[in-house]
Design a protein around this motif. Structure first.
Motif, PDB file in Angstrom:
ATOM      1  N   LEU A 119       0.842  -1.197   0.000  1.00 18.67           N
ATOM      2  CA  LEU A 119       0.000   0.000   0.000  1.00 18.67           C
ATOM      3  C   LEU A 119       0.875   1.244   0.000  1.00 18.67           C
ATOM      4  CD1 LEU A 119      -2.790  -0.768   2.656  1.00 18.67           C
ATOM      5  CD2 LEU A 119      -3.030  -0.751   0.161  1.00 18.67           C
ATOM      6  N   GLN A 123      -2.833   5.461  -1.201  1.00 21.60           N
ATOM      7  CA  GLN A 123      -3.851   4.416  -1.083  1.00 21.60           C
ATOM      8  C   GLN A 123      -4.330   4.284   0.364  1.00 21.60           C
ATOM      9  OE1 GLN A 123      -1.460   1.315  -2.761  1.00 21.60           O
ATOM     10  NE2 GLN A 123      -2.400   1.466  -4.793  1.00 21.60           N
ATOM     11  N   ALA A 124      -3.404   4.424   1.307  1.00 20.97           N
ATOM     12  CA  ALA A 124      -3.784   4.348   2.716  1.00 20.97           C
ATOM     13  C   ALA A 124      -4.798   5.422   3.068  1.00 20.97           C
ATOM     14  CB  ALA A 124      -2.553   4.469   3.606  1.00 20.97           C
ATOM     15  N   ALA A 288      -5.171  -4.610   2.876  1.00 20.88           N
ATOM     16  CA  ALA A 288      -4.127  -4.767   1.857  1.00 20.88           C
ATOM     17  C   ALA A 288      -4.386  -5.983   0.978  1.00 20.88           C
ATOM     18  CB  ALA A 288      -2.760  -4.875   2.520  1.00 20.88           C
ATOM     19  N   LEU A 293      -7.410  -2.865  -5.317  1.00 22.80           N
ATOM     20  CA  LEU A 293      -6.827  -1.528  -5.443  1.00 22.80           C
ATOM     21  C   LEU A 293      -7.264  -0.823  -6.719  1.00 22.80           C
ATOM     22  CD1 LEU A 293      -3.224  -2.140  -4.048  1.00 22.80           C
ATOM     23  CD2 LEU A 293      -5.272  -1.301  -2.853  1.00 22.80           C
TER      24      LEU A 293
END
Length: 332
Positions: A119, A123-124, A288, A293
């Motif tokens: 990640l 993205q986090a 994750a 994603l």
């Protein structure tokens, strides 16, 4: 080294100013880890913290931002070293404590979680507290026996941050997802996240005169609360659970005990603020691995630090879709 931050200042009994200011490191709060904030995001609580009489902020001037992800700049705690990538959600940061709407943050090491491999910090923050809450809700439903073969899972407030991520996770795990939204224009977006059916908010936003209706849902992630949550409880299948994550529709719960006594349904409260480290770390590892994603990327609305005050007002009106992600390194 000077840095930029959104600062909320009390300007009167029922008035605040919200603006980007230049601060110095000696103005940072106490803490044993200093983090260069790479990305932050926007949540409903952030919007509240940028308006007067919000009931959350205890002392002004204040820097909001309940989430951030970044790189450790210095640490007095052996768990973290310079250069470590970390993420923070909860613990009253951005509410009782200065938060992540700042290019530098200083916090207690106990509040941080190492960012899982795979990640990025962007993205986090597309995940953030919303994603943490969504994942905790899915885990709670699983712990109470939910499996994909049991039928449709309902997600209320599906176009918002929690709802979007819950929809994507559940779809990835093989569930049929019925997504509730009051904005017809978000239907295509929700289908792209994996929703198999769109349900208009008007179908569920009033209390039924019957405490028990025909069973429909194998489980539910509820972001709305209020009358909609009461309605959903009366439609759950025998032994099914609803994970309550939010109260956008109100804090009252106008229902009866009959669904609990006659159908054995479960109301699961989801708190993301005070979760212990082990559960936070487990949730981030699940995010994750279980959150696609590519779908996460479709949720992202890029923004700058200077846009956050306006976006904070919009999220309180339900006008923000998906996840706002702010790159703190590249200008304001």
């Amino acid at each position: 080294m000077p840095f930029q931050a959104v600062v909320v200042e009390e300007a009167g009994p029922s008035e605040v100013t919200v603006e980007v200011r230049e601060l110095s490191e000696d103005q940072l709060p106490d803490g044993n880890v200093t983090v260069s904030v790479d990305h932050t995001t926007l949540n409903y609580k952030d919007g509240l913290c940028m308006k007067p009489n919000n009931g959350l902020v205890r002392k002004y001037p204040h820097v909001p931002g309940i989430d951030f992800a970044g790189t450790v700049r210095s640490s007095d705690d052996p768990r973290y070293r310079e250069g470590d990538r970390v993420v923070l959600t909860g613990w009253g940061v951005g509410e009782r404590h200065w938060g992540g709407y700042s290019q530098l943050a200083r916090v207690n090491a106990d509040w941080l979680v190492p960012l899982p491999d795979g990640l990025t910090t962007a993205q986090a923050m597309a995940i953030g507290t919303a994603g943490m809450a969504a994942m905790l809700a899915v885990i709670a439903l699983e712990d109470h026996g939910l499996t994909p073969d049991q039928g449709e899972v309902l997600v209320t407030g599906a176009a918002g941050g929690v709802g979007s991520i819950a929809t994507a996770i559940l779809s990835q795990l093989g569930y049929e997802v019925a997504a509730v939204t009051g904005r017809a224009e978000t239907a295509e977006y929700l289908m792209s996240l994996g929703a198999t059916r769109i349900i208009p908010r008007s179908d569920l936003d009033t209390v039924s005169p019957k405490p028990l209706e025909s069973t429909a849902w194998a489980g539910c992630v509820d972001v709305v609360g209020g009358e909609m949550l009461a309605r959903v409880i009366g439609q759950l299948k025998y032994g099914a659970s609803v994970a309550a994550v939010g109260l956008a529709g109100g804090a009252a719960l106008p229902t009866s005990v009959l669904p609990f006594l006659l159908r054995g349904v479960n109301l699961l409260g989801i708190d993301s603020v005070m979760q212990p480290f082990e559960k936070r770390q487990a949730a981030w590892q699940r995010l994750a691995s279980d959150l696609p994603l590519d779908k996460l990327e479709t949720m992202i609305q890029p923004a700058t630090l200077s846009e956050l005050p306006q976006l904070g007002a919009e999220i309180l009106k339900g006008g923000v879709k998906g996840r706002v992600v702010v790159d703190m390194k590249n200008g304001i």
